[in-house]
Scaffold this motif. Structure first.
Motif, mmCIF file in Angstrom:
data_model
loop_
_atom_site.group_PDB
_atom_site.id
_atom_site.type_symbol
_atom_site.label_atom_id
_atom_site.label_comp_id
_atom_site.label_asym_id
_atom_site.label_seq_id
_atom_site.Cartn_x
_atom_site.Cartn_y
_atom_site.Cartn_z
ATOM 1 N N THR A 30 44.141 44.417 22.075
ATOM 2 C CA THR A 30 45.433 43.722 22.100
ATOM 3 C C THR A 30 45.276 42.207 22.039
ATOM 4 O O THR A 30 45.910 41.524 21.220
ATOM 5 N N PHE A 313 52.768 54.431 21.756
ATOM 6 C CA PHE A 313 52.746 53.417 20.706
ATOM 7 C C PHE A 313 52.458 52.021 21.247
ATOM 8 O O PHE A 313 52.099 51.126 20.486
ATOM 9 N N VAL A 316 49.301 50.329 20.262
ATOM 10 C CA VAL A 316 49.118 50.278 18.814
ATOM 11 C C VAL A 316 49.910 49.139 18.177
ATOM 12 O O VAL A 316 49.518 48.597 17.139
ATOM 13 N N ALA A 320 48.800 46.947 14.965
ATOM 14 C CA ALA A 320 49.579 47.163 13.756
ATOM 15 C C ALA A 320 50.169 45.850 13.257
ATOM 16 O O ALA A 320 50.177 45.570 12.060
ATOM 17 N N PRO A 424 44.639 53.443 13.290
ATOM 18 C CA PRO A 424 45.249 54.096 14.457
ATOM 19 C C PRO A 424 46.736 54.393 14.337
ATOM 20 O O PRO A 424 47.187 55.466 14.739
ATOM 21 N N TRP A 425 47.542 53.453 13.800
ATOM 22 C CA TRP A 425 48.975 53.724 13.781
ATOM 23 C C TRP A 425 49.349 54.668 12.646
ATOM 24 O O TRP A 425 50.406 55.278 12.663
ATOM 25 N N ILE A 428 48.949 58.163 14.269
ATOM 26 C CA ILE A 428 49.640 58.353 15.547
ATOM 27 C C ILE A 428 50.482 59.623 15.617
ATOM 28 O O ILE A 428 50.550 60.233 16.680
ATOM 29 N N ASP A 437 44.516 59.937 22.680
ATOM 30 C CA ASP A 437 44.454 58.521 22.355
ATOM 31 C C ASP A 437 44.233 58.343 20.855
ATOM 32 O O ASP A 437 43.250 58.856 20.311
ATOM 33 N N PRO A 438 45.132 57.628 20.150
ATOM 34 C CA PRO A 438 44.951 57.447 18.710
ATOM 35 C C PRO A 438 43.660 56.725 18.355
ATOM 36 O O PRO A 438 43.056 56.989 17.310
ATOM 37 N N PHE A 439 43.224 55.816 19.225
ATOM 38 C CA PHE A 439 41.965 55.114 18.969
ATOM 39 C C PHE A 439 40.781 56.070 19.087
ATOM 40 O O PHE A 439 39.811 55.973 18.336
#
Length: 464
Positions: A30, A313, A316, A320, A424-425, A428, A437-439
């Protein structure tokens, strides 16, 4: 073919390296994303207040772009919650438990079904249809949630979307830019998609199975179902009522599929139809199950669903926002500060790469594949296809080799990365439905997808 790169392009590329490094080492991205947005903005605008504002603008842009996905995930989760709380879900999944008895069957049946549905309606609606019904079945037979997400993602956003043989949006974009007939590009893509699909899905399955044997995955817990009980199942509906809804819900979604086919609904239109149907299901079951408390329960289920959607989200959105700078989002987030000749940062980087390499068949194949990967970094999957087609057409003409094979290879690389299985997004929907976890999903996809791209590029070299 080359294009002059500015300091903005290089800073963007450096921060991509930082972000990938942070993700590999399981560090939160982030802060690095916000720093990247701020630094790029201040270098281009020379304005402190505009640069600070660009961080917020980036978040707004990312949320706007992702909003439809956030909504459908939230609604599907809300529907799953009420189906589980009322016991309808147990009856719905009973027939599938007879077909899916082992983790191996769960992985391949879910994956192949996902691929077939995605060919007609694209992956996001397919994830919504598949996840609510087949995830509980897979979990019960021992396939971990991450395995379900990988199967849906690789077969849907990977194989089905990269071929796009039914809707044909992807091959049309690449073929038009390369100056080739669509059917020629589609024919050239078939062996590449078969190779890419087999290598990727088999590699992913073998790695997953190895970890399962070592006991890396904990026992399934309620957290995988997105739900905390709001009442005793036995007291909400009678058995005949449960059976009625267990038959009605698949029938409604089957009618959705028929309507999509007849009315030629794809993408966002198909997703909206599924979302609207899910809302009606939530409302109807809530009113019948909770009687005079039904109105409040409808709101409660929606709140729970939205809380889950934005929670998933949340991490993400910053990443993104940064990657959207590389595509169409730059002018909205920061302003019109790129050179007039620019096609967007990631497209400029790809075009520059293509213009700086020696022209021979092997190098051109590798260059097209890498260019596809770079253009896929904006998470769209489709935005860079025209550029890839253009580069492939030029290489094909210059080398007197198969432009169709080059174009198909670029299409496969672009969509597998950006469409997508690594951004990642873009992945999702599958991660959120499976509550993973998307990551983590992106990290687990990395080795299979990279292996697939390498093998597919080698095969393309022999086919061109």
């Amino acid at each position: 073919m080359g294009i002059e790169l500015t300091i903005t392009h290089w800073i963007y590329l450096i921060f991509i390296g930082f972000i990938i490094g942070f993700m590999v080492f399981r560090k939160d991205t982030t802060l690095i994303c916000m720093i990247g947005i701020f630094l790029i903005s201040i270098l281009t605008t020379k304005s402190l207040d505009a640069s600070i504002s660009s961080i917020f603008n980036g978040f707004i842009y990312a949320i706007t772009e992702l909003l439809s996905t956030i909504l459908i995930i939230s609604i599907i989760v809300a529907m799953s919650n009420i189906l589980i709380a009322t016991g309808i879900n147990d009856i719905m999944i009973a027939p599938f438990t007879k077909l899916i008895r082992t983790p191996v069957l769960a992985y391949w049946v879910i994956g192949i079904t996902m691929m077939i549905i995605s060919l007609f309606f694209w992956p996001s609606p397919a994830v919504a249809l598949m996840g609510a019904v087949l995830l509980p079945v897979a979990l019960k037979v021992g396939l971990p949630a991450i395995g379900v997400a990988m199967a849906m993602n690789l077969f849907g956003h990977g194989i089905a979307l990269s071929g796009d043989f039914i809707i044909q949006a992807a091959p049309k974009l690449t073929a038009d830019a390369a100056g080739l007939p669509v059917n020629e590009v589609m024919a050239a893509s078939v062996p590449l998609i078969v190779v890419m699909g087999l290598v990727t899905t088999v590699t992913a399955f073998l790695l997953l199975k190895k970890e399962m044997r070592k006991g890396y995955f904990p026992n399934i817990t309620k957290k995988h179902f997105h739900y905390s009980s709001t009442g005793k199942k036995a007291n909400l509906l009678t058995l005949p009522q449960k059976r009625f809804f267990a038959l009605l819900i698949p029938l409604l979604f089957g009618m959705n599929v028929a309507a999509m086919f007849i009315l030629k609904l794809q993408g966002s239109d198909a997703t909206a139809l599924i979302g609207g149907t899910s809302i009606l299901i939530i409302v109807t079951i809530s009113l019948i199950s909770y009687k005079n408390k039904g109105l409040e329960k409808i709101t409660n289920y929606f709140i729970t669903g939205f809380q889950f959607g934005f929670k998933v989200f949340g991490p993400v959105i910053p990443i993104a926002a940064f990657f959207y700078l590389g595509g169409d989002g730059f002018s909205t987030i920061i302003g019109d500060f790129l050179p007039e000749s620019s096609n967007g940062i990631v497209n400029d980087l790809s075009y520059s790469l293509a213009g700086s390499v020696p022209l021979n068949k092997g190098i051109s194949m590798i260059t097209v594949a890498i260019s596809g990967i770079i253009t896929g970094l904006d998470g769209s999957g489709f935005s860079g296809l025209s550029l890839i087609g253009s580069i492939s057409g030029l290489f094909g003409a210059a080398l007197n080799t198969s432009a169709a094979t080059l174009t198909a290879l670029g299409q496969v690389a672009t969509i597998w990365v950006g469409g997508g299985t690594l951004i990642p997004w873009a992945l999702i929907p599958a991660a959120a439905i499976c509550n993973v976890d998307p990551f983590e999903l992106a990290r687990r996809n990395l080795v299979p997808v990279a292996t697939g791209l390498i093998v597919t590029t080698i095969v393309a070299l022999f086919l061109a």
